[in-house]
Design an enzyme around this catalytic site. Sequence first.
Site, PDB file in Angstrom:
ATOM      1  N   CYS A 130       0.454  -1.074   0.219  1.00 33.80           N
ATOM      2  CA  CYS A 130      -0.070  -0.229  -0.315  1.00 33.80           C
ATOM      3  C   CYS A 130       0.654   0.988  -0.215  1.00 33.80           C
ATOM      4  CB  CYS A 130      -0.736   0.231   1.173  1.00 33.80           C
ATOM      5  SG  CYS A 130      -1.841   1.446   1.144  1.00 33.80           S
TER       6      CYS A 130
ATOM      7  N   CYS B 252      -0.048   3.357   2.354  1.00 34.28           N
ATOM      8  CA  CYS B 252       0.555   2.908   3.966  1.00 34.28           C
ATOM      9  C   CYS B 252       1.681   3.956   3.870  1.00 34.28           C
ATOM     10  CB  CYS B 252       0.183   2.194   3.571  1.00 34.28           C
ATOM     11  SG  CYS B 252      -1.403   0.995   3.727  1.00 34.28           S
TER      12      CYS B 252
END
Length: 281
Positions: A36, A39
């Site tokens: 991600c 993230c």
Amino acid sequence: MTTTPVVDAADATFASDVIERSNELPVVVDFWAPWCGPCRLLGPLLEQVAGEYAGQVQLVKVNTDENPQVSLRYRIQGIPAVIAFRGGEPINQFVGALPEPEVRHFFQAIVPSDVDRKVAEAEQLLHQGQPGAARAAFEAVLGDDPEHQAASLGLASLLATTGEYDRATTLASKWPGDPAAKRVLGIVNFQRAAGDADAATLVARLAANDADSDAHYKLGNVLAVQGDWPSALEHLLATVRLDRSLENDGGRVRLLDAFNVLGEGDALTQEYRRKLGALLF
């Protein structure tokens, strides 16, 4: 307990790392995954800000790829997802890589004030079996802030167990939608409905006549006060089946009180909600 800057939690450790830990201080959980991109942007920022709140907030990271159970439990559909916990319950959350000012505001909002810490200390005293000291602590907070919600509900919960039903009801009724307030009001309702009824006498009445709706109702209340919820719920359900007019649909009303006391997530609540619905509809 000292605060580790960042803790990696898993399905098996989430209860201790997050739920139990959040009874001591707020816990911020970062749901992320290695693939991600956002993230990777948010993670270091969370760690930086959490470091500035060392000792006041615990940051916990959960890899959603490796821990599907907890991700499913909290309905994580997009990442990064950040949830703050306090007292075992989620209190705030956001999804996506927020800019630094918003992340800082998120942390500021969950850090307890001095008054919040005093209330937490009072709750801890209550859990440790020191109701007198807990009451004094709650009263001290309310002396300074009569409308403090957590202190009011904490004191109301205590008073519901000491027979001071009127004041407990007054305090809890200020926040009728709060689950803690509903729990207090439910406990008070059971205590009042049970009165001085004797369980053995009621059991004897039912042995002689199982269609005695009044005996089912009273025994249900007595057993609820005693904490025998499976039996209490069964007798209250029998009351609904036998006589809806008794105590103005008292069996149904007390069942709703029981659901509030037990909580919506409780297995008995879910089971008897289904049974009550089947009986009524």
